[in-house]
Design an enzyme around this catalytic site. Structure first.
Site, short mmCIF file in Angstrom:
data_model
loop_
_atom_site.label_atom_id
_atom_site.label_comp_id
_atom_site.label_asym_id
_atom_site.label_seq_id
_atom_site.Cartn_x
_atom_site.Cartn_y
_atom_site.Cartn_z
N GLU A 24 43.18 80.97 -2.28
CA GLU A 24 44.15 80.05 -2.88
C GLU A 24 45.22 80.93 -3.52
O GLU A 24 44.89 81.84 -4.28
CB GLU A 24 43.48 79.18 -3.95
CG GLU A 24 44.43 78.12 -4.47
CD GLU A 24 43.92 77.39 -5.71
OE1 GLU A 24 42.88 77.81 -6.27
OE2 GLU A 24 44.57 76.41 -6.11
N ARG B 19 27.91 85.61 -3.56
CA ARG B 19 29.08 86.39 -3.97
C ARG B 19 28.60 87.67 -4.63
O ARG B 19 27.48 87.75 -5.13
CB ARG B 19 29.92 85.57 -4.94
CG ARG B 19 29.24 85.37 -6.28
CD ARG B 19 30.00 84.41 -7.17
NE ARG B 19 31.41 84.68 -7.15
CZ ARG B 19 32.34 83.77 -7.43
NH1 ARG B 19 31.98 82.55 -7.74
NH2 ARG B 19 33.61 84.08 -7.41
N LYS C 214 38.94 84.21 -13.04
CA LYS C 214 40.41 84.21 -13.09
C LYS C 214 40.90 83.92 -14.50
O LYS C 214 41.84 84.53 -15.00
CB LYS C 214 40.90 83.11 -12.15
CG LYS C 214 41.92 83.58 -11.12
CD LYS C 214 42.22 82.46 -10.15
CE LYS C 214 41.68 82.78 -8.77
NZ LYS C 214 41.92 81.70 -7.79
#
Length: 552
Positions: A34, A258, A268
């Site tokens: 994204e 992950r 983030k």
RNA sequence: UUUCCUGUAGUGUAAUGGUAGCAUGUUUGAAUUUGGAUCAAACGGUAGGAGUUCAAGUCUUCUCAGGAAAACCA
């Protein structure tokens, strides 16, 4: 005699199976960021997985920006992400945007409405949440759930036409409000956002949600294996449901764990806070786990790739040791970096039997691991600097460096013998007095004198002062941000940057360009920072040769 | 209390139902013109029970443990 079976990770096993039984004839993957932030160490694993697996089986990989939320996404991120992926050493076959498919996705939505699988809901977001139920109790149907196809179609078209305000209506899938998987409880497909989009401008005022965009985008691109992180596992039934109801290309989603790295964070939100609070100098601060930060720190792309390879792929939650990352970085740097001499914490050393006014030129191998890197010149003289830590007044047996009465080799030069030393009023060593063995020169040593250790040095008159940014891990704790009741900002290592302005480098380093990483012999790897000027040479410490964390 | 995922050395990751391997880490040693790299050695592991089987890390089942799932985010 027996051939060793190549061990495959579970994704490769699935792919080989799919290829073998003819489910797919070739494979196609994608990396779908994204565009609302910078790439970090966690993303590199996803990039590595998607690109290298496709490569291995002769397939292709698309880069697709998942840009379905115009409120947070920006062109600047699109550019930086591409730059980072290229730097990491990957090339995508096609560059796409989910927004390229907005018209197609809209048509999919109408098809679903016509088939009776979607409806417009007028409830507020709070009411929708209320009726959604909880993981342990079923939800309830919306009063708008039984609108007719014609009515749904008409309102949805009006939504697109801009007849409603943000939040007034949404399009939902009609699945099952009692489903044990909450994502299957009539998930939202479209919401109204009167907002400018970085690609489509003001063409749209309704935007598809992730679930209604991602799988269909995969399908449009005929992605065979859509590999994502474990957190999306609950989305898989929905992913399949859309593909089935629309009767489109059957992409398959597969999930892997992950990668987390100790002493690092990848949230983030938290990374942003570090930047905003001025704890780091920016997204490319060498302490940041961002690709930009690691690049500036001096981590080679090949080392990061090696790390991804060595950590492997599985479905277990994991916390990779930062020591492994650093081992990979060092393994790569060791092959390519020139060995230079830089004294970080200088103390004077005088060779009393060496002539005062003269100096001599010695040669040094740039990199013993790579002979084609050639040699360079060093200047040796009577007055030198060595590391303060390389001298001890009262040294234990295991101390291989300089101490009164002991011998030591000066790298690429002579063996010296420590005669005495001078202390200042504070009791600090000010000068070390030595003698040298003239016939002990490196390469032509006929002295027969033994020396246990080897020290690096620079000539006082010829050395150039430089600045060293001594970076260390950004956090003091292994898994920052995971302890309840502890603010991750309190876990920041306050000594993560120490600026050293008293160092001296050998003259040859002056010709090395910004961005170059070299080894400071016996210390570590350092990269010449972009902030360097003609007057000030600035090095970023990439990684130490030895791990200093466990000792002391 | 529901559903899903996962449990192999300190950390990661392998093992057609048949020798628990590899990396990193730690320690020691050899050699050395870097206390690096290299080389050698040592340390250290299948969460627990029951079942199937000649044989279970692997298959079945239960228990336990960890993680995930509620946004008009992706």
């Amino acid at each position: 005699m027996s051939e060793k079976r190549e061990s495959l990770n579970f994704l490769e096993q699935i792919i080989e199976e799919d290829l073998k039984n003819g489910k797919y004839t070739s494979i196609q993957t994608r990396f779908p960021p994204e565009p609302n932030g910078y790439l970090h160490i966690g993303h590199t694993k996803a990039i590595w997985v998607n690109f290298t697996i496709a490569q291995k089986y002769g397939g292709k990989t698309n880069l697709r920006f998942d840009d379905t939320n115009p409120s947070t996404e920006e062109t600047i991120f699109v550019e930086n992400i591409q730059k980072d992926i290229k730097w990491l050493g990957y090339e995508w076959d096609n560059l796409f945007f989910a927004s390229d498919y907005f018209e197609q996705l809209y048509n999919f939505a109408e098809q679903l409405i016509i088939k009776g699988f979607a409806y417009v809901d007028d409830l507020t977001s709070e009411e929708i949440a209320e009726l959604k139920g909880t993981p342990t109790s079923p939800g309830k149907n919306s009063p708008y759930r039984e609108r007719t196809v014609d009515e749904n179609l008409a309102i949805f078209r009006d939504m697109r036409a801009g007849k409603y305000k943000d939040g007034e209506k949404v399009l939902r899938a009609k699945i099952d409000m009692g489903h044990t998987n909450m994502l299957m409880r009539d998930p939202l497909l479209y919401r109204i956002k009167h907002q400018h989009h970085h690609k489509t401008g003001d063409t749209w005022c309704i935007y598809p949600m992730y679930d209604f965009a991602h799988g269909q985008s995969d399908s449009i691109e005929e992605i065979t294996h859509s590999m994502c992180s474990l957190e999306f596992i609950h989305h898989r039934p929905l992913y399949n449901w859309f593909i089935e109801k629309l009767g489109i290309y059957p992409s398959k989603q597969r999930e892997f764990a992950r990668m987390n790295v100790s002493y690092m964070i990848t949230s983030k939100r938290k990374l942003k806070k570090l930047v905003e609070n001025g704890i780091v100098t920016g997204w490319d601060d060498p302490r940041m786990p961002t690709v930009a930060g690691m690049r500036r720190r001096g981590y080679p792309a090949s080392g990061i790739r090696l790390f991804c390879e060595k950590t492997g792929i599985a479905k277990r939650n994991n916390l990779q040791e930062i020591a492994l990352l650093e081992a990979c970085i060092k393994e790569e740097l060791n092959k390519t970096c020139h060995r230079m001499m830089v004294v970080n914490d200088p103390v004077k050393l005088t060779i009393k039997n060496y002539p005062e006014q003269t100096h001599e030129t010695l040669s040094a191998i740039n990199n013993p691991e790579n002979e084609s890197d050639g040699e360079r010149e060093l200047i040796f003289s009577k007055h030198l600097y060595i590391e303060r830590a390389d001298f001890m007044e009262d040294a234990p047996k295991k101390f291989f460096r300089l101490s009164p009465g002991r011998n030591v080799r000066l790298k690429n030069a002579y063996i010296i013998h420590c005669e005495s030393f001078v202390k200042n009023d504070e009791g600090q060593i000010e000068e070390i007095i030595c003698s040298y063995y003239p016939d002990s020169k490196s390469g032509s040593d006929t002295s027969g004198v033994k020396a246990k250790g080897t020290l690096h040095w620079v000539s006082q008159e010829h050395a150039i002062p430089c600045t060293i940014r001594e970076y260390d891990r950004l956090f003091k704790t292994e898994a920052p941000g995971t302890t309840e009741g502890v603010d991750f900002l309190d876990e920041v290592n306050e000594k993560s940057l120490v600026i050293n302005k008293k160092a001296y480098m050998e003259p040859a380093l002056h010709t090395y360009p910004k961005g170059e990483t070299v080894q400071f012999m016996r210390i570590g790897y350092f990269r010449i920072d972009e902030d360097s000027t003609n007057d000030e040479f600035i090095f970023n410490r990439t990684v130490l040769l030895r791990d200093s964390w466990k000792k002391g």
